[in-house]
Design an enzyme around this catalytic site. Structure first.
Site, PDB file in Angstrom:
ATOM      1  N   ALA A  55       0.805  -1.258  -0.077  1.00  0.00           N
ATOM      2  CA  ALA A  55       0.390  -0.310  -0.108  1.00  0.00           C
ATOM      3  C   ALA A  55       0.879   1.245   0.151  1.00  0.00           C
ATOM      4  CB  ALA A  55      -0.698  -0.133   1.565  1.00  0.00           C
ATOM      5  N   ARG A  58       4.417   1.871  -5.225  1.00  0.00           N
ATOM      6  CA  ARG A  58       4.202   3.471  -6.085  1.00  0.00           C
ATOM      7  C   ARG A  58       2.867   3.015  -6.927  1.00  0.00           C
ATOM      8  NH1 ARG A  58       9.614   3.056  -7.112  1.00  0.00           N
ATOM      9  NH2 ARG A  58       8.967   1.081  -7.875  1.00  0.00           N
ATOM     10  N   GLU A  75       5.345  -3.370   3.902  1.00  0.00           N
ATOM     11  CA  GLU A  75       6.024  -4.840   4.089  1.00  0.00           C
ATOM     12  C   GLU A  75       6.042  -4.228   6.072  1.00  0.00           C
ATOM     13  OE1 GLU A  75       9.694  -6.027   2.638  1.00  0.00           O
ATOM     14  OE2 GLU A  75       8.686  -7.104   4.697  1.00  0.00           O
ATOM     15  N   GLY A 108      -1.430  -7.675  -9.085  1.00  0.00           N
ATOM     16  CA  GLY A 108      -0.313  -6.806 -10.503  1.00  0.00           C
ATOM     17  C   GLY A 108       1.181  -6.866 -10.915  1.00  0.00           C
ATOM     18  N   THR A 160       4.514  -8.247 -10.428  1.00  0.00           N
ATOM     19  CA  THR A 160       5.244  -9.691 -11.817  1.00  0.00           C
ATOM     20  C   THR A 160       5.554 -10.616 -11.263  1.00  0.00           C
ATOM     21  OG1 THR A 160       7.696  -8.086 -11.233  1.00  0.00           O
ATOM     22  CG2 THR A 160       5.036  -7.724 -13.318  1.00  0.00           C
ATOM     23  N   ALA A 194      -2.847 -10.173 -13.240  1.00  0.00           N
ATOM     24  CA  ALA A 194      -2.806  -9.879 -14.726  1.00  0.00           C
ATOM     25  C   ALA A 194      -1.768  -8.883 -14.995  1.00  0.00           C
ATOM     26  CB  ALA A 194      -4.010  -8.747 -15.155  1.00  0.00           C
ATOM     27  N   PHE A 199      -2.331  -4.145 -16.234  1.00  0.00           N
ATOM     28  CA  PHE A 199      -3.879  -3.407 -15.922  1.00  0.00           C
ATOM     29  C   PHE A 199      -4.347  -2.184 -16.767  1.00  0.00           C
ATOM     30  CE2 PHE A 199      -3.184  -5.856 -11.775  1.00  0.00           C
ATOM     31  CZ  PHE A 199      -4.459  -6.709 -12.070  1.00  0.00           C
ATOM     32  N   HIS A 226      11.400   1.660 -19.073  1.00  0.00           N
ATOM     33  CA  HIS A 226      10.227   1.538 -17.887  1.00  0.00           C
ATOM     34  C   HIS A 226      10.921   2.728 -16.954  1.00  0.00           C
ATOM     35  CE1 HIS A 226       7.557  -2.227 -18.789  1.00  0.00           C
ATOM     36  NE2 HIS A 226       6.537  -1.907 -17.334  1.00  0.00           N
ATOM     37  N   LYS A 231      12.111   0.169 -11.442  1.00  0.00           N
ATOM     38  CA  LYS A 231      11.978  -1.159 -11.043  1.00  0.00           C
ATOM     39  C   LYS A 231      13.283  -1.886 -10.970  1.00  0.00           C
ATOM     40  CE  LYS A 231       9.309  -3.764 -15.209  1.00  0.00           C
ATOM     41  NZ  LYS A 231       7.949  -4.494 -14.213  1.00  0.00           N
ATOM     42  N   GLY A 262       6.547  -7.988 -16.960  1.00  0.00           N
ATOM     43  CA  GLY A 262       5.658  -8.488 -17.562  1.00  0.00           C
ATOM     44  C   GLY A 262       4.938  -8.894 -18.336  1.00  0.00           C
TER      45      GLY A 262
HETATM   46  N1  LIG Z   1       0.138  -5.707 -13.273  1.00  0.00           N
HETATM   47  C1  LIG Z   1      -0.438  -3.946 -13.629  1.00  0.00           C
HETATM   48  O1  LIG Z   1      -0.551  -3.599 -14.370  1.00  0.00           O
HETATM   49  C2  LIG Z   1       1.582  -3.140 -13.130  1.00  0.00           C
HETATM   50  C3  LIG Z   1       1.884  -4.355 -12.843  1.00  0.00           C
HETATM   51  N2  LIG Z   1       3.063  -3.357 -11.712  1.00  0.00           N
HETATM   52  C4  LIG Z   1       4.379  -4.327 -10.911  1.00  0.00           C
HETATM   53  O2  LIG Z   1       3.670  -4.616  -9.114  1.00  0.00           O
HETATM   54  C5  LIG Z   1       4.612  -4.442  -8.561  1.00  0.00           C
HETATM   55  C6  LIG Z   1       4.461  -3.588  -7.916  1.00  0.00           C
HETATM   56  O3  LIG Z   1       5.405  -2.334  -8.448  1.00  0.00           O
HETATM   57  P1  LIG Z   1       5.929  -0.741  -8.025  1.00  0.00           P
HETATM   58  O4  LIG Z   1       4.411  -0.403  -7.128  1.00  0.00           O
HETATM   59  O5  LIG Z   1       6.062   0.259  -8.960  1.00  0.00           O
HETATM   60  O6  LIG Z   1       6.245  -1.232  -6.949  1.00  0.00           O
HETATM   61  P2  LIG Z   1       7.214  -0.762  -5.581  1.00  0.00           P
HETATM   62  O7  LIG Z   1       8.255  -0.862  -5.446  1.00  0.00           O
HETATM   63  O8  LIG Z   1       7.141   1.046  -5.580  1.00  0.00           O
HETATM   64  O9  LIG Z   1       5.922  -0.791  -4.337  1.00  0.00           O
HETATM   65  C7  LIG Z   1       5.962  -2.355  -3.965  1.00  0.00           C
HETATM   66  C8  LIG Z   1       5.670  -2.252  -2.261  1.00  0.00           C
HETATM   67  O10 LIG Z   1       5.517  -3.701  -1.729  1.00  0.00           O
HETATM   68  C9  LIG Z   1       5.809  -3.289  -0.581  1.00  0.00           C
HETATM   69  N3  LIG Z   1       6.373  -4.854  -0.041  1.00  0.00           N
HETATM   70  C10 LIG Z   1       7.131  -5.495  -0.274  1.00  0.00           C
HETATM   71  N4  LIG Z   1       7.322  -7.067   0.457  1.00  0.00           N
HETATM   72  C11 LIG Z   1       5.912  -6.717   0.912  1.00  0.00           C
HETATM   73  C12 LIG Z   1       4.812  -7.597   1.647  1.00  0.00           C
HETATM   74  N5  LIG Z   1       5.402  -8.737   1.867  1.00  0.00           N
HETATM   75  N6  LIG Z   1       3.728  -7.410   2.071  1.00  0.00           N
HETATM   76  C13 LIG Z   1       3.108  -5.991   1.776  1.00  0.00           C
HETATM   77  N7  LIG Z   1       3.818  -5.253   0.956  1.00  0.00           N
HETATM   78  C14 LIG Z   1       5.824  -5.803   0.692  1.00  0.00           C
HETATM   79  C15 LIG Z   1       7.246  -2.887  -0.482  1.00  0.00           C
HETATM   80  O11 LIG Z   1       7.835  -1.935   0.653  1.00  0.00           O
HETATM   81  P3  LIG Z   1       9.350  -1.830   0.417  1.00  0.00           P
HETATM   82  O12 LIG Z   1       9.396  -1.008  -0.378  1.00  0.00           O
HETATM   83  O13 LIG Z   1      10.084  -1.428   2.093  1.00  0.00           O
HETATM   84  O14 LIG Z   1       9.774  -3.363   0.377  1.00  0.00           O
HETATM   85  C16 LIG Z   1       6.618  -1.441  -1.601  1.00  0.00           C
HETATM   86  O15 LIG Z   1       5.995  -0.780  -0.829  1.00  0.00           O
HETATM   87  C17 LIG Z   1       6.130  -5.034  -9.801  1.00  0.00           C
HETATM   88  O16 LIG Z   1       5.644  -6.037  -9.309  1.00  0.00           O
HETATM   89  C18 LIG Z   1       5.630  -4.187 -10.596  1.00  0.00           C
HETATM   90  O17 LIG Z   1       6.505  -5.141 -11.917  1.00  0.00           O
HETATM   91  C19 LIG Z   1       3.088  -2.384 -12.009  1.00  0.00           C
HETATM   92  C20 LIG Z   1       2.349  -1.472 -12.655  1.00  0.00           C
HETATM   93  C21 LIG Z   1       1.631  -2.045 -12.797  1.00  0.00           C
HETATM   94  O1  LIG Z   2       6.906  -2.097 -12.593  1.00  0.00           O
HETATM   95  C1  LIG Z   2       6.342  -1.606 -13.558  1.00  0.00           C
HETATM   96  O2  LIG Z   2       5.696   0.133 -13.408  1.00  0.00           O
HETATM   97  C2  LIG Z   2       4.926  -2.495 -14.032  1.00  0.00           C
HETATM   98  N1  LIG Z   2       5.356  -3.486 -14.288  1.00  0.00           N
HETATM   99  C3  LIG Z   2       4.178  -3.956 -15.490  1.00  0.00           C
HETATM  100  C4  LIG Z   2       5.319  -5.391 -16.362  1.00  0.00           C
HETATM  101  O3  LIG Z   2       6.243  -5.762 -15.518  1.00  0.00           O
HETATM  102  O4  LIG Z   2       4.638  -5.004 -17.160  1.00  0.00           O
HETATM  103  C5  LIG Z   2       3.004  -3.668 -15.770  1.00  0.00           C
HETATM  104  C6  LIG Z   2       3.584  -2.189 -16.427  1.00  0.00           C
HETATM  105  O5  LIG Z   2       4.585  -2.318 -17.770  1.00  0.00           O
HETATM  106  C7  LIG Z   2       4.339  -1.383 -15.224  1.00  0.00           C
END
Ligand SMILES: NC(=O)C1=CN([C@@H]2O[C@H](COP(=O)(O)OP(=O)(O)OC[C@H]3O[C@@H](n4cnc5c(N)ncnc54)[C@H](OP(=O)(O)O)[C@@H]3O)[C@@H](O)[C@H]2O)C=CC1
Ligand SMILES: O=C(O)C1=N[C@H](C(=O)O)C[C@H](O)C1
Length: 259
Positions: free
Chosen positions: A20, A23, A46, A87, A89, A114, A117, A144, A148, A154
């Site tokens: 939560a 990003r 985390e 979401g 990966t 997915a 999204f 990206h 990342k 993904g």
């Molecule tokens: N499917 C889609 O449309 C999209 C997918 N993604 C994917 O989503 C994922 C997250 O991306 P993004 O938001 O940019 O990454 P971030 O690093 O900004 O966010 C991930 C968050 O998860 C926390 N975290 C780590 N481990 C745990 C746990 N066990 N329980 C709860 N929280 C935890 C991290 O904490 P800390 O930083 O303290 O480790 C961090 O706050 C990636 O795999 C990305 O590729 C991203 C965008 C779109």
């Molecule tokens: O980490 C990201 O930012 C994103 N991750 C997903 C991926 O790995 O495909 C979705 C999107 O590209 C953003």
């Protein structure tokens, strides 16, 4: 162990977000908060206890954490009878089979995973799969932000696999390529025979180009997410859909087709 948590039809769906403070997770919390039919009841990151999600009575969890964390989270949700929208990966075929196996013991529980999204991104992947059989050459360039954690994305992996399936069905062999890779990596990674190039640069969010080529012409299919709000309509659609979609759904395609 509980059965899937069912709410009353007119009640808002109670949602917990994992990751939560990240990003995507922070954006999801804002998006859920902005609706009338969804209630954000837990925001976990985390170091927080997952039990906060169950204690708050969440019916759906949204996971945007890390490839290392997501499987344990998902296992816990399925055991708790909480539907999940994922979401994060890192989902190999083996991981997806594992999730299907967990779900076989929990027939009422739904999981939507997915790789992307963004509605435009889903269409870009569909268009690419449709175009694949008409072109002897194809390469994917994903771009990206530099924070990342994984490469290739993904989305690129999912696209490459869909293109490879379409090429195989059409009886296409390997793309022509006489180049000798003099510096390892110069020709990118290969996923099911499709070359994938991963670019990381400040200023980018999430972008992908699929470049097709055949005699005398190329076709470029490109999608750009300039802001993470672009993923929110798809996430909200999945949250609303997953409660009536037991089992594993991979990709957003079926949800978009539902209406
Ligand atoms: N499917 C889609 O449309 C999209 C997918 N993604 C994917 O989503 C994922 C997250 O991306 P993004 O938001 O940019 O990454 P971030 O690093 O900004 O966010 C991930 C968050 O998860 C926390 N975290 C780590 N481990 C745990 C746990 N066990 N329980 C709860 N929280 C935890 C991290 O904490 P800390 O930083 O303290 O480790 C961090 O706050 C990636 O795999 C990305 O590729 C991203 C965008 C779109
Ligand atoms: O980490 C990201 O930012 C994103 N991750 C997903 C991926 O790995 O495909 C979705 C999107 O590209 C953003």
């Amino acid at each position: 162990m509980r059965e899937a948590l069912d709410g009353k039809p007119d009640e808002p769906i109670r949602v917990g977000v994992l990751g939560a403070r990240g990003r995507m997770g922070a954006e999801v919390c804002r998006a859920v908060d902005g609706t009338d039919d969804l209630d954000l009841v837990a925001a976990v990151d985390e170091g927080d206890e997952l039990s906060a999600v169950a204690d708050a009575g969440a019916r759906v969890v949204v996971d945007f954490t890390t490839p290392d964390a997501v499987m344990d989270n998902l296992r816990w949700c399925v055991d708790q009878g909480i539907h999940a929208v994922v979401g994060t990966t890192g989902f190999t075929g083996q991981r997806l089979d594992q999730v299907r196996d967990w779900l076989s013991d929990r027939p009422g529980v739904g999981v939507v995973i997915a790789p992307n999204f963004g509605i435009g991104a889903v269409l870009m992947m569909q268009f690419a799969a449709r175009a694949a059989r008409f072109f002897e050459s194809v390469e994917i360039i994903e771009q990206h932000h530099p924070r990342k954690l994984d490469a290739p994305s993904g989305t690129a992996t999912y696209t490459a696999r869909a293109i490879a399936r379409a090429r195989a069905e059409a009886g296409l062999g390997p793309a022509p390529d006489a180049t000798k890779d003099e510096v390892p990596g110069a020709r990118g990674a290969e996923i099911d025979g499709v070359r994938v190039h991963a670019v990381r640069a400040a200023g980018l969010v999430a972008h992908q180009e699929v470049l097709f080529g055949t005699t005398g012409e190329t076709l470029t299919i490109r999608h750009d997410s300039y802001d993470r709000v672009s993923f929110m309509p798809g996430v909200l659609l999945a949250v609303r859909s997953v409660v009536r979609r037991p089992g594993l759904t991979v990709g957003l395609d079926a949800l978009l087709d539902d209406g």
